[in-house]
Design a protein around this motif. Structure first.
Motif, PDB file in Angstrom:
ATOM      1  N   ALA A 171    -107.537  -3.509   9.193  1.00  0.00           N
ATOM      2  CA  ALA A 171    -108.986  -3.263   8.276  1.00  0.00           C
ATOM      3  C   ALA A 171    -109.157  -4.815   8.170  1.00  0.00           C
ATOM      4  CB  ALA A 171    -108.909  -2.978   7.262  1.00  0.00           C
ATOM      5  N   THR A 172    -108.758  -5.740   8.661  1.00  0.00           N
ATOM      6  CA  THR A 172    -108.351  -7.119   8.126  1.00  0.00           C
ATOM      7  C   THR A 172    -110.163  -7.995   8.299  1.00  0.00           C
ATOM      8  OG1 THR A 172    -106.197  -7.341   9.544  1.00  0.00           O
ATOM      9  CG2 THR A 172    -107.743  -9.446   8.529  1.00  0.00           C
TER      10      THR A 172
ATOM     11  N   THR B 223     -91.080 -17.244 -12.146  1.00  0.00           N
ATOM     12  CA  THR B 223     -91.764 -17.739 -12.288  1.00  0.00           C
ATOM     13  C   THR B 223     -92.113 -18.191 -10.593  1.00  0.00           C
ATOM     14  OG1 THR B 223     -91.975 -19.324 -14.365  1.00  0.00           O
ATOM     15  CG2 THR B 223     -93.599 -19.558 -12.649  1.00  0.00           C
ATOM     16  N   LEU B 224     -92.656 -17.234 -10.247  1.00  0.00           N
ATOM     17  CA  LEU B 224     -93.314 -17.024  -8.930  1.00  0.00           C
ATOM     18  C   LEU B 224     -94.452 -16.957  -8.735  1.00  0.00           C
ATOM     19  CD1 LEU B 224     -91.964 -12.955  -9.105  1.00  0.00           C
ATOM     20  CD2 LEU B 224     -91.106 -15.506  -7.603  1.00  0.00           C
ATOM     21  N   LYS B 225     -95.060 -17.880  -7.764  1.00  0.00           N
ATOM     22  CA  LYS B 225     -95.745 -18.418  -7.126  1.00  0.00           C
ATOM     23  C   LYS B 225     -96.727 -17.225  -6.419  1.00  0.00           C
ATOM     24  CE  LYS B 225     -95.141 -23.600  -6.913  1.00  0.00           C
ATOM     25  NZ  LYS B 225     -95.357 -24.379  -6.481  1.00  0.00           N
ATOM     26  N   PRO B 226     -97.922 -17.471  -6.467  1.00  0.00           N
ATOM     27  CA  PRO B 226     -98.518 -16.576  -5.346  1.00  0.00           C
ATOM     28  C   PRO B 226     -98.723 -16.620  -4.012  1.00  0.00           C
ATOM     29  CG  PRO B 226    -100.335 -17.585  -7.286  1.00  0.00           C
ATOM     30  CD  PRO B 226     -98.586 -18.024  -7.155  1.00  0.00           C
ATOM     31  N   GLU B 227     -98.268 -15.277  -2.812  1.00  0.00           N
ATOM     32  CA  GLU B 227     -98.034 -15.813  -1.623  1.00  0.00           C
ATOM     33  C   GLU B 227     -99.676 -16.554  -1.324  1.00  0.00           C
ATOM     34  OE1 GLU B 227     -97.630 -12.919   2.404  1.00  0.00           O
ATOM     35  OE2 GLU B 227     -96.221 -12.502  -0.155  1.00  0.00           O
ATOM     36  N   PRO B 228     -99.225 -18.007  -0.535  1.00  0.00           N
ATOM     37  CA  PRO B 228    -100.620 -18.181  -0.020  1.00  0.00           C
ATOM     38  C   PRO B 228    -101.244 -17.284   0.792  1.00  0.00           C
ATOM     39  CG  PRO B 228     -98.876 -18.686   1.159  1.00  0.00           C
ATOM     40  CD  PRO B 228     -98.334 -17.889  -0.099  1.00  0.00           C
ATOM     41  N   ARG B 229    -102.666 -17.470   0.707  1.00  0.00           N
ATOM     42  CA  ARG B 229    -103.448 -16.443   1.712  1.00  0.00           C
ATOM     43  C   ARG B 229    -103.213 -16.709   2.726  1.00  0.00           C
ATOM     44  NH1 ARG B 229    -108.176 -15.253  -2.459  1.00  0.00           N
ATOM     45  NH2 ARG B 229    -107.336 -14.221  -4.143  1.00  0.00           N
ATOM     46  N   SER B 230    -103.493 -16.123   4.135  1.00  0.00           N
ATOM     47  CA  SER B 230    -103.312 -16.202   5.282  1.00  0.00           C
ATOM     48  C   SER B 230    -105.220 -16.504   6.438  1.00  0.00           C
ATOM     49  CB  SER B 230    -102.547 -16.261   5.786  1.00  0.00           C
ATOM     50  OG  SER B 230    -102.567 -14.338   6.076  1.00  0.00           O
ATOM     51  N   LEU B 231    -105.460 -17.112   7.205  1.00  0.00           N
ATOM     52  CA  LEU B 231    -106.320 -17.106   7.590  1.00  0.00           C
ATOM     53  C   LEU B 231    -105.939 -17.409   9.193  1.00  0.00           C
ATOM     54  CD1 LEU B 231    -109.583 -16.925   7.860  1.00  0.00           C
ATOM     55  CD2 LEU B 231    -109.306 -19.399   7.689  1.00  0.00           C
TER      56      LEU B 231
ATOM     57  N   HIS C 182     -97.512 -11.349  12.092  1.00  0.00           N
ATOM     58  CA  HIS C 182     -97.819 -11.658  10.674  1.00  0.00           C
ATOM     59  C   HIS C 182     -98.922 -11.326  10.027  1.00  0.00           C
ATOM     60  CE1 HIS C 182     -95.787 -15.167  12.605  1.00  0.00           C
ATOM     61  NE2 HIS C 182     -96.487 -15.388  13.311  1.00  0.00           N
ATOM     62  N   PRO C 183     -99.016 -10.885   8.910  1.00  0.00           N
ATOM     63  CA  PRO C 183     -99.604 -10.225   7.698  1.00  0.00           C
ATOM     64  C   PRO C 183    -100.846 -11.459   7.557  1.00  0.00           C
ATOM     65  CG  PRO C 183     -97.433 -11.083   6.663  1.00  0.00           C
ATOM     66  CD  PRO C 183     -97.516 -11.191   8.383  1.00  0.00           C
ATOM     67  N   ILE C 184    -102.425 -11.422   7.806  1.00  0.00           N
ATOM     68  CA  ILE C 184    -103.451 -11.955   7.834  1.00  0.00           C
ATOM     69  C   ILE C 184    -104.348 -11.443   6.855  1.00  0.00           C
ATOM     70  CG2 ILE C 184    -104.889 -12.579   9.451  1.00  0.00           C
ATOM     71  CD1 ILE C 184    -102.629 -13.917  10.063  1.00  0.00           C
ATOM     72  N   ASP C 185    -104.924 -12.441   6.047  1.00  0.00           N
ATOM     73  CA  ASP C 185    -105.556 -11.968   5.194  1.00  0.00           C
ATOM     74  C   ASP C 185    -107.135 -11.462   5.690  1.00  0.00           C
ATOM     75  OD1 ASP C 185    -103.759 -11.406   3.126  1.00  0.00           O
ATOM     76  OD2 ASP C 185    -103.431 -13.727   2.583  1.00  0.00           O
ATOM     77  N   ALA C 186    -108.036 -12.812   6.333  1.00  0.00           N
ATOM     78  CA  ALA C 186    -108.726 -12.095   7.610  1.00  0.00           C
ATOM     79  C   ALA C 186    -108.694 -13.403   8.565  1.00  0.00           C
ATOM     80  CB  ALA C 186    -109.962 -13.955   5.715  1.00  0.00           C
TER      81      ALA C 186
ATOM     82  N   VAL D 292    -106.682  -9.734   1.151  1.00  0.00           N
ATOM     83  CA  VAL D 292    -106.340  -9.571  -0.229  1.00  0.00           C
ATOM     84  C   VAL D 292    -106.096  -8.171  -0.481  1.00  0.00           C
ATOM     85  CG1 VAL D 292    -104.887 -10.266  -2.076  1.00  0.00           C
ATOM     86  CG2 VAL D 292    -105.506 -12.004  -0.234  1.00  0.00           C
ATOM     87  N   ASN D 293    -106.909  -7.879  -0.851  1.00  0.00           N
ATOM     88  CA  ASN D 293    -107.365  -6.705  -1.514  1.00  0.00           C
ATOM     89  C   ASN D 293    -107.306  -5.551  -0.517  1.00  0.00           C
ATOM     90  OD1 ASN D 293    -107.727  -7.226  -4.245  1.00  0.00           O
ATOM     91  ND2 ASN D 293    -109.919  -7.049  -3.911  1.00  0.00           N
ATOM     92  N   VAL D 294    -107.520  -5.292   0.190  1.00  0.00           N
ATOM     93  CA  VAL D 294    -106.992  -4.606   1.646  1.00  0.00           C
ATOM     94  C   VAL D 294    -105.892  -4.308   1.840  1.00  0.00           C
ATOM     95  CG1 VAL D 294    -108.076  -3.801   3.604  1.00  0.00           C
ATOM     96  CG2 VAL D 294    -109.293  -4.491   2.772  1.00  0.00           C
ATOM     97  N   ARG D 295    -104.896  -5.569   1.617  1.00  0.00           N
ATOM     98  CA  ARG D 295    -103.715  -5.068   2.079  1.00  0.00           C
ATOM     99  C   ARG D 295    -102.717  -4.643   0.790  1.00  0.00           C
ATOM    100  NH1 ARG D 295     -99.612  -9.997   3.682  1.00  0.00           N
ATOM    101  NH2 ARG D 295    -101.384 -11.587   2.884  1.00  0.00           N
ATOM    102  N   ARG D 296    -103.522  -4.601  -0.628  1.00  0.00           N
ATOM    103  CA  ARG D 296    -102.315  -5.184  -1.340  1.00  0.00           C
ATOM    104  C   ARG D 296    -102.874  -3.043  -1.851  1.00  0.00           C
ATOM    105  NH1 ARG D 296    -104.580  -2.349  -5.401  1.00  0.00           N
ATOM    106  NH2 ARG D 296    -107.294  -3.505  -5.343  1.00  0.00           N
TER     107      ARG D 296
END
Length: 172
Positions: free
Chosen positions: A84-85, A7-15, A55-59, A132-136
């Motif tokens: 495009a963050t 079971t994999l937990k989703p990666e926490p979103r980064s701000l 670091h990968p940043i979501d927002a 998250v969508n942009v990174r995907r």
């Protein structure tokens, strides 16, 4: 995600939070701390750029007025890095002209100080979902280009286009 026995937990979103005022940092942390976020902190735009490079940043949530680099300069620097963050700006000095300038520079929301916790949380949630969508999409584009042996110099163009066009149009 459940993959058989694993079971994999989703990666926490980064701000990435950028502000030079300790009170604002405390307020934002207290409003967002129980939302499963990984919050990185920078005191100004230059520190933020260093974090973004490593670091990968979501927002991004940033103050507009900061030492060494203001909000518009930060947005321009982030975009020149090819990122495009989604970026939200906070300001205690909002006026129509500066808000429009921020939106033209690519900011998705301008949050006036003092802000309500609900407004901040809604804006951050929306920005994180978009990020998250942009990174995907960018990961998919890198794979797409690698599979088709597309020259690396075109990957940046495709990443930029992916923000504005459906994926099928970019692939075409």
């Amino acid at each position: 995600l459940n993959m058989g026995k694993i079971t994999l937990k989703p990666e926490p979103r980064s701000l990435l939070l950028i502000d030079d005022e300790p009170e604002i940092i405390e307020t934002v942390f207290s409003l967002l701390e129980n939302r499963g976020l990984h919050i990185l902190l920078a005191r100004d735009g230059r520190e933020a750029l260093d974090i973004l490079a490593h670091h990968p940043i979501d927002a991004i949530l940033s103050d507009i007025r900061m030492p060494r680099m203001n909000g518009v300069e930060l947005v321009n620097a982030v975009r020149s890095m090819g990122l495009a963050t989604p970026i939200m700006m906070m300001t205690g000095y909002a006026d129509t002209e500066s808000t429009l300038a921020m939106l033209r520079a690519g900011v998705i929301d301008v949050i006036e100080k003092p802000f309500s916790g609900e407004k901040l949380a809604q804006s951050v949630t929306r920005a994180l979902e978009l990020g998250v969508n942009v990174r995907r999409i960018h990961t998919d584009l890198r794979r797409f280009c690698a599979d088709r042996k597309i020259d690396e110099k075109y990957v940046g163009i495709l990443k930029y286009l992916s923000i504005f066009f459906p994926q099928q149009d970019v692939e075409r």
